[in-house]
Design a protein around this motif. Sequence first.
Motif, mmCIF file in Angstrom:
data_model
loop_
_atom_site.group_PDB
_atom_site.id
_atom_site.type_symbol
_atom_site.label_atom_id
_atom_site.label_comp_id
_atom_site.label_asym_id
_atom_site.label_seq_id
_atom_site.Cartn_x
_atom_site.Cartn_y
_atom_site.Cartn_z
ATOM 1 N N VAL A 63 26.553 49.201 8.297
ATOM 2 C CA VAL A 63 27.611 48.235 8.028
ATOM 3 C C VAL A 63 26.995 46.895 7.634
ATOM 4 N N PHE A 64 25.883 46.563 8.255
ATOM 5 C CA PHE A 64 25.198 45.299 7.974
ATOM 6 C C PHE A 64 23.939 45.599 7.173
ATOM 7 N N GLU A 65 23.872 45.090 5.989
ATOM 8 C CA GLU A 65 22.723 45.284 5.112
ATOM 9 C C GLU A 65 22.251 43.926 4.616
ATOM 10 N N THR A 66 21.031 43.912 4.123
ATOM 11 C CA THR A 66 20.548 42.684 3.497
ATOM 12 C C THR A 66 21.103 42.629 2.078
ATOM 13 N N HIS A 67 21.185 41.453 1.551
ATOM 14 C CA HIS A 67 21.698 41.263 0.196
ATOM 15 C C HIS A 67 20.552 40.852 -0.715
ATOM 16 N N TYR A 68 20.230 41.742 -1.641
ATOM 17 C CA TYR A 68 19.187 41.470 -2.621
ATOM 18 C C TYR A 68 17.867 41.078 -1.959
ATOM 19 N N GLY A 69 17.570 41.749 -0.846
ATOM 20 C CA GLY A 69 16.298 41.518 -0.181
ATOM 21 C C GLY A 69 16.249 40.268 0.684
ATOM 22 N N ILE A 70 17.336 39.548 0.781
ATOM 23 C CA ILE A 70 17.366 38.329 1.586
ATOM 24 C C ILE A 70 18.124 38.628 2.874
ATOM 25 N N ASP A 71 17.444 38.475 4.003
ATOM 26 C CA ASP A 71 18.104 38.713 5.280
ATOM 27 C C ASP A 71 19.131 37.623 5.544
ATOM 28 N N VAL A 72 20.296 38.050 5.973
ATOM 29 C CA VAL A 72 21.361 37.122 6.310
ATOM 30 C C VAL A 72 21.469 37.088 7.831
ATOM 31 N N LYS A 73 21.412 35.911 8.412
ATOM 32 C CA LYS A 73 21.525 35.776 9.869
ATOM 33 C C LYS A 73 22.986 35.955 10.255
ATOM 34 N N LEU A 74 23.241 36.990 11.067
ATOM 35 C CA LEU A 74 24.604 37.291 11.471
ATOM 36 C C LEU A 74 24.823 36.867 12.914
ATOM 37 N N ASP A 75 26.033 36.485 13.200
ATOM 38 C CA ASP A 75 26.429 36.093 14.543
ATOM 39 C C ASP A 75 26.415 37.327 15.444
ATOM 40 N N PRO A 76 25.644 37.318 16.544
ATOM 41 C CA PRO A 76 25.588 38.478 17.440
ATOM 42 C C PRO A 76 26.958 38.894 17.978
ATOM 43 N N GLU A 77 27.853 37.932 18.183
ATOM 44 C CA GLU A 77 29.198 38.270 18.655
ATOM 45 C C GLU A 77 29.979 39.022 17.583
ATOM 46 N N GLU A 78 29.796 38.631 16.331
ATOM 47 C CA GLU A 78 30.467 39.328 15.239
ATOM 48 C C GLU A 78 29.940 40.764 15.136
ATOM 49 N N ILE A 79 28.638 40.918 15.240
ATOM 50 C CA ILE A 79 28.039 42.252 15.201
ATOM 51 C C ILE A 79 28.599 43.111 16.328
ATOM 52 N N ALA A 80 28.668 42.567 17.530
ATOM 53 C CA ALA A 80 29.197 43.314 18.684
ATOM 54 C C ALA A 80 30.647 43.714 18.450
ATOM 55 N N ARG A 81 31.453 42.820 17.892
ATOM 56 C CA ARG A 81 32.868 43.144 17.615
ATOM 57 C C ARG A 81 32.994 44.281 16.609
ATOM 58 N N VAL A 82 32.163 44.261 15.583
ATOM 59 C CA VAL A 82 32.216 45.321 14.570
ATOM 60 C C VAL A 82 31.846 46.662 15.191
ATOM 61 N N TYR A 83 30.764 46.694 15.957
ATOM 62 C CA TYR A 83 30.358 47.958 16.586
ATOM 63 C C TYR A 83 31.379 48.416 17.622
ATOM 64 N N ASP A 84 31.984 47.486 18.334
ATOM 65 C CA ASP A 84 33.055 47.859 19.276
ATOM 66 C C ASP A 84 34.221 48.508 18.540
ATOM 67 N N SER A 85 34.614 47.924 17.413
ATOM 68 C CA SER A 85 35.749 48.480 16.675
ATOM 69 C C SER A 85 35.400 49.837 16.068
ATOM 70 N N LEU A 86 34.154 50.021 15.650
ATOM 71 C CA LEU A 86 33.733 51.326 15.146
ATOM 72 C C LEU A 86 33.765 52.373 16.260
ATOM 73 N N PHE A 87 33.324 51.991 17.450
ATOM 74 C CA PHE A 87 33.346 52.920 18.582
ATOM 75 C C PHE A 87 34.771 53.379 18.869
ATOM 76 N N VAL A 88 35.711 52.445 18.811
ATOM 77 C CA VAL A 88 37.119 52.773 19.052
ATOM 78 C C VAL A 88 37.616 53.795 18.015
ATOM 79 N N GLN A 89 37.128 53.710 16.786
ATOM 80 C CA GLN A 89 37.520 54.680 15.756
ATOM 81 C C GLN A 89 37.112 56.103 16.133
ATOM 82 N N PHE A 90 35.984 56.244 16.818
ATOM 83 C CA PHE A 90 35.512 57.560 17.241
ATOM 84 C C PHE A 90 36.183 58.007 18.542
#
Length: 140
Positions: free
Chosen positions: A54-81
Amino acid sequence: MSVEVLDGATIVNFVEDEEAFNLAVRHRFGNLDTNHDGLLCYAEMLKELQSLRVFETHYGIDVKLDPEEIARVYDSLFVQFDHDSNGAVDLEELKAETKRMMLAMANGMGFLPVQMVLEEDGFLKKAVERESTKIKQLLN
C-alpha cells in the motif's frame, strides 16, 4: 523476485482452479499462523498486509509517512479480512478476501498482458506458474 508477464485471465483461471488456489491459500495461512492456533491475529497478519504494498516510494524518493496513518491503514485492511469481526482471521476469511482482491485486480488489469515484478512465493507468481505448467502440458 522475478519479472513475469500476466493478464487478468491468468489470475481468474488461478482463482477458479479451486485445488490450486486453496492449496496456495492454505500454504500462506500456515506460514503466517506462527503460533499454530488456526487463527491469524493482527500481528501475524501484519506481514501479509505489508506485502500488499500500500505504501511505496515515488520515483525512488522515500516519503516520510506518519506512523499513525500507517497504523490506521493496516488496521482498516485487517478489518477487511476479519469478516466476522472477532479480532482474528481464519482460513476461510483469508481465502474469501484473497479471492475477492485477486478478482478485483484481474478485473482492473483486463486481458492485455502486462509485465510485472512478482514475489517468488506470492499468489500472482503461483498464478503465472500454473499457467506456464498448463501451456507446457498442452505443447507436449
